[in-house]
Design a protein around this motif. Sequence first.
Motif, PDB file in Angstrom:
ATOM      1  N   ARG A 119       7.075   3.753 -11.271  1.00  0.00           N
ATOM      2  CA  ARG A 119       7.708   3.463 -12.556  1.00  0.00           C
ATOM      3  C   ARG A 119       9.165   3.072 -12.346  1.00  0.00           C
ATOM      4  N   ASN A 120       9.496   2.784 -11.102  1.00  0.00           N
ATOM      5  CA  ASN A 120      10.908   2.598 -10.766  1.00  0.00           C
ATOM      6  C   ASN A 120      11.171   1.421  -9.840  1.00  0.00           C
ATOM      7  N   PHE A 121      10.349   0.390  -9.924  1.00  0.00           N
ATOM      8  CA  PHE A 121      10.627  -0.824  -9.154  1.00  0.00           C
ATOM      9  C   PHE A 121      11.539  -1.725  -9.983  1.00  0.00           C
ATOM     10  N   THR A 122      12.810  -1.350 -10.014  1.00  0.00           N
ATOM     11  CA  THR A 122      13.819  -2.036 -10.806  1.00  0.00           C
ATOM     12  C   THR A 122      15.056  -2.289  -9.951  1.00  0.00           C
ATOM     13  N   ALA A 123      15.921  -3.147 -10.439  1.00  0.00           N
ATOM     14  CA  ALA A 123      17.098  -3.537  -9.662  1.00  0.00           C
ATOM     15  C   ALA A 123      18.015  -2.354  -9.372  1.00  0.00           C
ATOM     16  N   ASP A 124      18.090  -1.419 -10.297  1.00  0.00           N
ATOM     17  CA  ASP A 124      18.974  -0.258 -10.131  1.00  0.00           C
ATOM     18  C   ASP A 124      18.161   1.019  -9.936  1.00  0.00           C
ATOM     19  N   SER A 125      17.079   0.939  -9.188  1.00  0.00           N
ATOM     20  CA  SER A 125      16.133   2.039  -9.066  1.00  0.00           C
ATOM     21  C   SER A 125      16.783   3.302  -8.515  1.00  0.00           C
ATOM     22  N   PRO A 126      16.513   4.464  -9.146  1.00  0.00           N
ATOM     23  CA  PRO A 126      16.982   5.734  -8.608  1.00  0.00           C
ATOM     24  C   PRO A 126      16.056   6.297  -7.530  1.00  0.00           C
ATOM     25  N   GLY A 134       0.830  -1.199   0.000  1.00  0.00           N
ATOM     26  CA  GLY A 134       0.000   0.000   0.000  1.00  0.00           C
ATOM     27  C   GLY A 134       0.859   1.240   0.000  1.00  0.00           C
ATOM     28  N   GLY A 135       0.291   2.344  -0.425  1.00  0.00           N
ATOM     29  CA  GLY A 135       0.992   3.612  -0.346  1.00  0.00           C
ATOM     30  C   GLY A 135       2.174   3.752  -1.267  1.00  0.00           C
ATOM     31  N   VAL A 136       2.200   3.009  -2.370  1.00  0.00           N
ATOM     32  CA  VAL A 136       3.223   3.270  -3.392  1.00  0.00           C
ATOM     33  C   VAL A 136       3.123   4.731  -3.810  1.00  0.00           C
ATOM     34  N   HIS A 137       1.902   5.179  -4.031  1.00  0.00           N
ATOM     35  CA  HIS A 137       1.606   6.601  -4.185  1.00  0.00           C
ATOM     36  C   HIS A 137       0.992   7.062  -2.865  1.00  0.00           C
ATOM     37  N   LEU A 172       7.284  -1.999 -17.235  1.00  0.00           N
ATOM     38  CA  LEU A 172       7.007  -0.607 -16.878  1.00  0.00           C
ATOM     39  C   LEU A 172       7.587  -0.218 -15.519  1.00  0.00           C
ATOM     40  N   GLY A 173       8.187  -1.171 -14.812  1.00  0.00           N
ATOM     41  CA  GLY A 173       8.734  -0.871 -13.494  1.00  0.00           C
ATOM     42  C   GLY A 173       7.676  -0.643 -12.433  1.00  0.00           C
ATOM     43  N   LEU A 174       6.497  -1.248 -12.622  1.00  0.00           N
ATOM     44  CA  LEU A 174       5.407  -1.070 -11.665  1.00  0.00           C
ATOM     45  C   LEU A 174       5.589  -1.989 -10.465  1.00  0.00           C
ATOM     46  N   CYS A 175       5.028  -1.577  -9.344  1.00  0.00           N
ATOM     47  CA  CYS A 175       5.136  -2.378  -8.133  1.00  0.00           C
ATOM     48  C   CYS A 175       4.565  -3.780  -8.344  1.00  0.00           C
ATOM     49  N   ALA A 186      14.389   6.005  -3.911  1.00  0.00           N
ATOM     50  CA  ALA A 186      14.692   5.342  -2.643  1.00  0.00           C
ATOM     51  C   ALA A 186      13.535   4.480  -2.156  1.00  0.00           C
ATOM     52  N   GLU A 187      12.299   4.957  -2.328  1.00  0.00           N
ATOM     53  CA  GLU A 187      11.138   4.190  -1.887  1.00  0.00           C
ATOM     54  C   GLU A 187      11.084   2.834  -2.597  1.00  0.00           C
ATOM     55  N   SER A 188      11.295   2.848  -3.894  1.00  0.00           N
ATOM     56  CA  SER A 188      11.242   1.624  -4.686  1.00  0.00           C
ATOM     57  C   SER A 188      12.428   0.721  -4.398  1.00  0.00           C
ATOM     58  N   ALA A 189      13.612   1.305  -4.324  1.00  0.00           N
ATOM     59  CA  ALA A 189      14.822   0.519  -4.082  1.00  0.00           C
ATOM     60  C   ALA A 189      14.744  -0.219  -2.754  1.00  0.00           C
ATOM     61  N   ALA A 190      14.167   0.411  -1.734  1.00  0.00           N
ATOM     62  CA  ALA A 190      14.060  -0.234  -0.435  1.00  0.00           C
ATOM     63  C   ALA A 190      13.191  -1.484  -0.512  1.00  0.00           C
ATOM     64  N   VAL A 191      12.102  -1.416  -1.282  1.00  0.00           N
ATOM     65  CA  VAL A 191      11.217  -2.570  -1.434  1.00  0.00           C
ATOM     66  C   VAL A 191      11.911  -3.670  -2.229  1.00  0.00           C
ATOM     67  N   VAL A 192      12.567  -3.282  -3.322  1.00  0.00           N
ATOM     68  CA  VAL A 192      13.290  -4.269  -4.139  1.00  0.00           C
ATOM     69  C   VAL A 192      14.299  -5.015  -3.285  1.00  0.00           C
ATOM     70  N   ASN A 193      15.073  -4.302  -2.511  1.00  0.00           N
ATOM     71  CA  ASN A 193      16.100  -4.933  -1.682  1.00  0.00           C
ATOM     72  C   ASN A 193      15.488  -5.826  -0.611  1.00  0.00           C
ATOM     73  N   PHE A 194      14.379  -5.387  -0.030  1.00  0.00           N
ATOM     74  CA  PHE A 194      13.702  -6.201   0.981  1.00  0.00           C
ATOM     75  C   PHE A 194      13.227  -7.520   0.393  1.00  0.00           C
ATOM     76  N   LEU A 195      12.596  -7.460  -0.775  1.00  0.00           N
ATOM     77  CA  LEU A 195      12.036  -8.678  -1.364  1.00  0.00           C
ATOM     78  C   LEU A 195      13.118  -9.631  -1.855  1.00  0.00           C
ATOM     79  N   LEU A 196      14.282  -9.110  -2.193  1.00  0.00           N
ATOM     80  CA  LEU A 196      15.388  -9.980  -2.596  1.00  0.00           C
ATOM     81  C   LEU A 196      15.812 -10.905  -1.462  1.00  0.00           C
ATOM     82  N   GLN A 197      15.515 -10.510  -0.232  1.00  0.00           N
ATOM     83  CA  GLN A 197      15.902 -11.314   0.921  1.00  0.00           C
ATOM     84  C   GLN A 197      14.930 -12.455   1.206  1.00  0.00           C
ATOM     85  N   LEU A 198      13.785 -12.468   0.536  1.00  0.00           N
ATOM     86  CA  LEU A 198      12.808 -13.531   0.777  1.00  0.00           C
ATOM     87  C   LEU A 198      13.364 -14.876   0.322  1.00  0.00           C
TER      88      LEU A 198
END
Length: 309
Positions: A143-150, A87-90, A260-263, A152-164
């Motif tokens: 538009r920025n849920f990618t491995a090299d996201s610029p 929730g709260g991506v936007h 599209l880099g969507l969540c 910070a909000e998106s990058a934090a989620v990407v990194n968290f999920l990589l740990q699953l």
Amino acid sequence: MTASQEYDIGVAGQPWGPAENAQWLARQQIQRSYQQQVLSRLEQVAPGFTRQQYGELDYRQYGAESYPLYAFSNGLAVDKVTVLVTGGVHGYETSGVQGAIRFLQTEAANYSDHFNLILLPCISPWGYETINRWNPQALDPNRNFTADSPVAESAAVVNFLLQLSLPVLAHIDLHETTDSDNSEFRPAKAARDGEVNTNWDIPDGFYLVGDSEKPAADFQQAINLAVSKVTQIAPADADGCLIGEPISQPGVVNYPKKSLGLCGGITDAPYVTTTEVYPDSPHASPEQCIVAQVTAIVAALEFLKSKGY
């Protein structure tokens, strides 16, 4: 679609530079409290759920706060399938945040024995406080849920999920479509990118955005059927579209989420949906929108159970 007036920052046809970004940022004001409306409410969630901080956004340089980012889960058992709720991506899409919190407080315990549940209730707290789609850098997290996201909000989620350690079966991403999409956010995006803006008709009701690579039509249909008992499903416009996209079934459009880099494309889950409600509708209240979000999550979980998961 209809053309809209030009945005009043920048020069038409020219992308923004640092000066225009700074001018936009100077307009943004704190309007509500992440601490009071989100974190304090998350102190009371279902028994058995634990809180984990997966990141922090230090936005003090922008005149804001340093925001801790939290995930909630009931543990990751190898004998249960995993469902992700975001929730709260936007941040301005209020019922997405409050719907995730309400689910944690009221329904999560009913499914805790059956599923691994992971919830990230508010991915963009600065956006929540400023009632904004973007982050302070005028970038859209969704538009920025990618491995090299610029972002910070998106990058934090990407990194968290990589740990699953377990695959995700389903992902429900909670959103809204508001009148401010047309009055502010789409014109601002076009100005930022040096493009001509066109506005969609805002769908009046609830609808879903599936993934065009894995549409899971029966999954989407089951969610809409349940939510239709809470609030109306958005009808298509005169062109048979919602938000400019042709419907795949009533109340459903599909996007290529990963490209599209969507969540909603952040995992390889076979069951993916993005909820959209219309809080500005004369036919719905803010409370109905929150209940619709909770109902969508519950319907998704019931569907998965019916399929033997």
